[in-house]
Design a protein around this motif. Structure first.
Motif, PDB file in Angstrom:
ATOM      1  N   LEU A 158      20.581 -17.889  -6.777  1.00  0.00           N
ATOM      2  CA  LEU A 158      19.695 -18.512  -6.056  1.00  0.00           C
ATOM      3  C   LEU A 158      20.001 -19.634  -5.302  1.00  0.00           C
ATOM      4  CD1 LEU A 158      16.463 -18.444  -5.706  1.00  0.00           C
ATOM      5  CD2 LEU A 158      16.106 -20.240  -7.582  1.00  0.00           C
ATOM      6  N   VAL A 159      19.678 -19.815  -3.860  1.00  0.00           N
ATOM      7  CA  VAL A 159      19.873 -20.952  -3.221  1.00  0.00           C
ATOM      8  C   VAL A 159      18.613 -21.832  -2.870  1.00  0.00           C
ATOM      9  CG1 VAL A 159      20.887 -21.606  -0.997  1.00  0.00           C
ATOM     10  CG2 VAL A 159      21.810 -19.968  -2.081  1.00  0.00           C
ATOM     11  N   ALA A 160      18.786 -22.948  -2.951  1.00  0.00           N
ATOM     12  CA  ALA A 160      17.431 -24.198  -2.688  1.00  0.00           C
ATOM     13  C   ALA A 160      18.068 -24.840  -1.661  1.00  0.00           C
ATOM     14  CB  ALA A 160      17.323 -24.809  -3.938  1.00  0.00           C
ATOM     15  N   LEU A 161      17.130 -24.699  -0.449  1.00  0.00           N
ATOM     16  CA  LEU A 161      17.263 -25.621   0.528  1.00  0.00           C
ATOM     17  C   LEU A 161      16.524 -26.581   0.455  1.00  0.00           C
ATOM     18  CD1 LEU A 161      18.499 -25.837   3.637  1.00  0.00           C
ATOM     19  CD2 LEU A 161      16.553 -24.693   4.251  1.00  0.00           C
ATOM     20  N   THR A 162      16.965 -28.098   0.239  1.00  0.00           N
ATOM     21  CA  THR A 162      16.029 -28.937  -0.008  1.00  0.00           C
ATOM     22  C   THR A 162      15.870 -30.097   1.180  1.00  0.00           C
ATOM     23  OG1 THR A 162      18.146 -30.509  -0.700  1.00  0.00           O
ATOM     24  CG2 THR A 162      17.231 -29.226  -2.345  1.00  0.00           C
ATOM     25  N   LYS A 163      15.006 -30.981   1.095  1.00  0.00           N
ATOM     26  CA  LYS A 163      14.642 -31.966   2.136  1.00  0.00           C
ATOM     27  C   LYS A 163      13.927 -31.123   3.522  1.00  0.00           C
ATOM     28  CE  LYS A 163      17.764 -35.299   0.240  1.00  0.00           C
ATOM     29  NZ  LYS A 163      18.766 -36.420   0.426  1.00  0.00           N
ATOM     30  N   THR A 164      13.440 -30.521   3.210  1.00  0.00           N
ATOM     31  CA  THR A 164      12.906 -29.322   4.289  1.00  0.00           C
ATOM     32  C   THR A 164      12.033 -30.292   5.492  1.00  0.00           C
ATOM     33  OG1 THR A 164      11.389 -28.376   3.005  1.00  0.00           O
ATOM     34  CG2 THR A 164      13.270 -27.059   3.273  1.00  0.00           C
ATOM     35  N   ASP A 165      11.213 -31.517   4.863  1.00  0.00           N
ATOM     36  CA  ASP A 165      10.636 -32.165   5.606  1.00  0.00           C
ATOM     37  C   ASP A 165      11.455 -32.795   6.886  1.00  0.00           C
ATOM     38  OD1 ASP A 165      11.591 -33.572   3.394  1.00  0.00           O
ATOM     39  OD2 ASP A 165      10.552 -35.282   3.848  1.00  0.00           O
ATOM     40  N   LEU A 166      13.019 -33.060   6.540  1.00  0.00           N
ATOM     41  CA  LEU A 166      13.672 -33.611   7.460  1.00  0.00           C
ATOM     42  C   LEU A 166      14.343 -32.663   8.479  1.00  0.00           C
ATOM     43  CD1 LEU A 166      15.395 -36.174   5.132  1.00  0.00           C
ATOM     44  CD2 LEU A 166      13.494 -36.457   6.736  1.00  0.00           C
ATOM     45  N   HIS A 192      23.823 -15.495   3.902  1.00  0.00           N
ATOM     46  CA  HIS A 192      23.925 -14.177   3.590  1.00  0.00           C
ATOM     47  C   HIS A 192      25.138 -13.464   3.956  1.00  0.00           C
ATOM     48  CE1 HIS A 192      19.339 -14.330   3.241  1.00  0.00           C
ATOM     49  NE2 HIS A 192      19.811 -14.219   1.897  1.00  0.00           N
ATOM     50  N   GLN A 193      25.979 -14.253   4.731  1.00  0.00           N
ATOM     51  CA  GLN A 193      27.403 -13.803   5.202  1.00  0.00           C
ATOM     52  C   GLN A 193      28.332 -13.978   3.706  1.00  0.00           C
ATOM     53  OE1 GLN A 193      28.670 -15.224   8.680  1.00  0.00           O
ATOM     54  NE2 GLN A 193      30.835 -14.695   8.220  1.00  0.00           N
ATOM     55  N   VAL A 194      27.995 -15.053   2.968  1.00  0.00           N
ATOM     56  CA  VAL A 194      29.038 -14.791   1.848  1.00  0.00           C
ATOM     57  C   VAL A 194      28.262 -14.374   0.658  1.00  0.00           C
ATOM     58  CG1 VAL A 194      30.120 -17.018   2.984  1.00  0.00           C
ATOM     59  CG2 VAL A 194      28.189 -17.305   1.493  1.00  0.00           C
ATOM     60  N   ASN A 195      26.948 -14.320   0.621  1.00  0.00           N
ATOM     61  CA  ASN A 195      26.225 -13.670  -0.693  1.00  0.00           C
ATOM     62  C   ASN A 195      24.974 -13.097  -0.131  1.00  0.00           C
ATOM     63  OD1 ASN A 195      25.023 -13.418  -3.198  1.00  0.00           O
ATOM     64  ND2 ASN A 195      25.280 -15.682  -3.884  1.00  0.00           N
ATOM     65  N   PRO A 196      25.198 -11.710   0.167  1.00  0.00           N
ATOM     66  CA  PRO A 196      24.425 -10.969   0.730  1.00  0.00           C
ATOM     67  C   PRO A 196      23.029 -10.690  -0.077  1.00  0.00           C
ATOM     68  CG  PRO A 196      26.344  -9.871   1.108  1.00  0.00           C
ATOM     69  CD  PRO A 196      26.758 -11.130   0.581  1.00  0.00           C
ATOM     70  N   GLY A 197      21.830 -10.879   0.206  1.00  0.00           N
ATOM     71  CA  GLY A 197      20.799 -10.496  -0.509  1.00  0.00           C
ATOM     72  C   GLY A 197      20.328 -11.744  -1.343  1.00  0.00           C
ATOM     73  N   VAL A 198      21.070 -12.854  -1.466  1.00  0.00           N
ATOM     74  CA  VAL A 198      20.650 -13.853  -2.337  1.00  0.00           C
ATOM     75  C   VAL A 198      19.139 -14.620  -1.885  1.00  0.00           C
ATOM     76  CG1 VAL A 198      21.835 -15.684  -1.227  1.00  0.00           C
ATOM     77  CG2 VAL A 198      21.361 -16.061  -3.797  1.00  0.00           C
ATOM     78  N   GLU A 199      18.305 -14.739  -2.525  1.00  0.00           N
ATOM     79  CA  GLU A 199      17.090 -15.319  -2.446  1.00  0.00           C
ATOM     80  C   GLU A 199      17.308 -16.956  -2.097  1.00  0.00           C
ATOM     81  OE1 GLU A 199      12.644 -16.315  -3.957  1.00  0.00           O
ATOM     82  OE2 GLU A 199      13.912 -15.433  -5.442  1.00  0.00           O
ATOM     83  N   ILE A 200      16.463 -17.272  -0.959  1.00  0.00           N
ATOM     84  CA  ILE A 200      16.749 -18.818  -0.542  1.00  0.00           C
ATOM     85  C   ILE A 200      15.360 -19.322  -0.785  1.00  0.00           C
ATOM     86  CG2 ILE A 200      17.230 -20.260   1.317  1.00  0.00           C
ATOM     87  CD1 ILE A 200      19.006 -18.047   2.634  1.00  0.00           C
ATOM     88  N   VAL A 201      15.284 -20.561  -1.377  1.00  0.00           N
ATOM     89  CA  VAL A 201      13.881 -21.145  -1.718  1.00  0.00           C
ATOM     90  C   VAL A 201      13.885 -22.441  -0.885  1.00  0.00           C
ATOM     91  CG1 VAL A 201      12.618 -22.202  -3.273  1.00  0.00           C
ATOM     92  CG2 VAL A 201      13.730 -20.125  -3.946  1.00  0.00           C
ATOM     93  N   ARG A 202      12.746 -22.680  -0.062  1.00  0.00           N
ATOM     94  CA  ARG A 202      12.638 -23.994   0.868  1.00  0.00           C
ATOM     95  C   ARG A 202      11.893 -24.719  -0.228  1.00  0.00           C
ATOM     96  NH1 ARG A 202       9.735 -24.914   4.694  1.00  0.00           N
ATOM     97  NH2 ARG A 202      11.175 -25.471   6.134  1.00  0.00           N
ATOM     98  N   SER A 203      12.551 -25.884  -0.373  1.00  0.00           N
ATOM     99  CA  SER A 203      11.998 -27.034  -1.165  1.00  0.00           C
ATOM    100  C   SER A 203      11.789 -28.448  -0.511  1.00  0.00           C
ATOM    101  CB  SER A 203      12.691 -27.286  -2.566  1.00  0.00           C
ATOM    102  OG  SER A 203      13.924 -27.409  -2.305  1.00  0.00           O
ATOM    103  N   CYS A 204      10.689 -29.371  -1.127  1.00  0.00           N
ATOM    104  CA  CYS A 204      10.720 -30.626  -0.587  1.00  0.00           C
ATOM    105  C   CYS A 204      10.232 -31.397  -1.695  1.00  0.00           C
ATOM    106  CB  CYS A 204       9.709 -30.722   0.579  1.00  0.00           C
ATOM    107  SG  CYS A 204       9.528 -32.482   0.995  1.00  0.00           S
ATOM    108  N   ALA A 205      10.964 -32.215  -2.476  1.00  0.00           N
ATOM    109  CA  ALA A 205      10.763 -33.008  -3.699  1.00  0.00           C
ATOM    110  C   ALA A 205       9.590 -33.910  -3.203  1.00  0.00           C
ATOM    111  CB  ALA A 205      11.779 -33.498  -4.400  1.00  0.00           C
ATOM    112  N   ARG A 206       9.631 -34.328  -2.091  1.00  0.00           N
ATOM    113  CA  ARG A 206       8.490 -35.283  -1.683  1.00  0.00           C
ATOM    114  C   ARG A 206       7.124 -34.533  -1.695  1.00  0.00           C
ATOM    115  NH1 ARG A 206       9.710 -38.495   3.642  1.00  0.00           N
ATOM    116  NH2 ARG A 206      11.447 -39.144   2.479  1.00  0.00           N
TER     117      ARG A 206
END
Length: 251
Positions: free
Chosen positions: A162-170, A186-200
């Protein structure tokens, strides 16, 4: 050269064996390990703190082991969640190994724990090569780090469940190209889920926790196309030549 190869093979065999045994032991106890990897400053500790707090709020038995080269700052921050937390100091080692995790769990891990989050050392190179007995590996990256990072660190992103993209507010002020980021992941890991996150704001916290709970409940995780091999240091502490990735078919 033969000696270096022998060292690499020995490290691989030893860590993999310890990781497998640890995973089996914890599974028998009903504990699922989630390994969190990222570079320093990705917001990993802040997001983990929010996930732990939500788990505590929902009555889910959870614990966290956090690793750093020095200081117990992260353990103090994570302890605010109300979950049991332990600091692991590596004394300069750039990654965790299965033997360290096992050693720090003995006599500490609560008997009722169901989820154990391991916050790895902030580094996208060495930690990616070591299995810690985890069932779920989450790789995090902040929008401020640049959308091409998955291409620069293919072992880390290629081994993620699983990949988490953080600090999306920025994202907007940072000029982050999210579409390009998705393409690169997805070029290096086809099909893996990406979750958008913002701890704030709390965005993504529930999703990360739900994916951990699914792994606990036996839901199959995404199988990465890349299998990491260990980063190896020579007997004198100097870095030895080491391959990080071998290709393996997804199944």
């Amino acid at each position: 050269m033969c000696q270096s190869t022998d060292v690499r093979q020995a490290v691989l065999a030893k860590n993999d064996g310890l990781a497998t045994a640890l995973r089996d032991d914890l599974t028998r106890r009903g504990v699922t390990v989630v390994n969190l990897l990222s570079s320093p400053g990705s917001g990993k500790t802040e997001l983990l703190g929010r996930v732990l707090a939500e788990a505590v709020r929902r009555g889910i038995p959870v614990a966290a082991l956090t690793a750093d080269l020095a200081t117990e700052n992260d353990a103090r921050r994570l302890a605010r969640s109300g979950a049991p937390v332990k600091q692991l100091l590596t004394d300069g080692l750039c990654h965790l190994e299965a033997r360290q995790v096992r050693g720090h769990l003995e006599g500490w891990l609560p008997e009722d724990a169901e989820l154990l989050f391991v916050e790895n050392v902030g580094n996208l190179v060495c930690p990616a090569s070591y299995d810690l007995g985890e069932t779920l590996r989450i790789v995090l990256m902040a929008v401020t780090e640049g959308e091409d990072k998955p291409l620069k660190y293919p072992t880390a992103f290629g081994s993620a469940h699983l990949v988490a993209l953080t600090k999306t507010d920025l994202a907007e002020p940072a000029g982050f190209d999210e579409a390009a980021f998705h393409t690169h992941v997805h070029q290096v890991n086809p099909g893996v889920e990406i979750v958008r996150s913002c701890a704030r704001t709390g965005d993504g916290v529930d999703t990360v926790l739900e994916r951990a709970l699914a792994a606990r409940d036996g839901v199959p995780v995404h199988r990465p196309p890349l299998t990491p091999t260990p980063h190896v240091h020579g007997p004198d502490g100097a870095a030895a030549p080491h391959p990080h990735v071998t290709s393996a078919p997804a199944s």
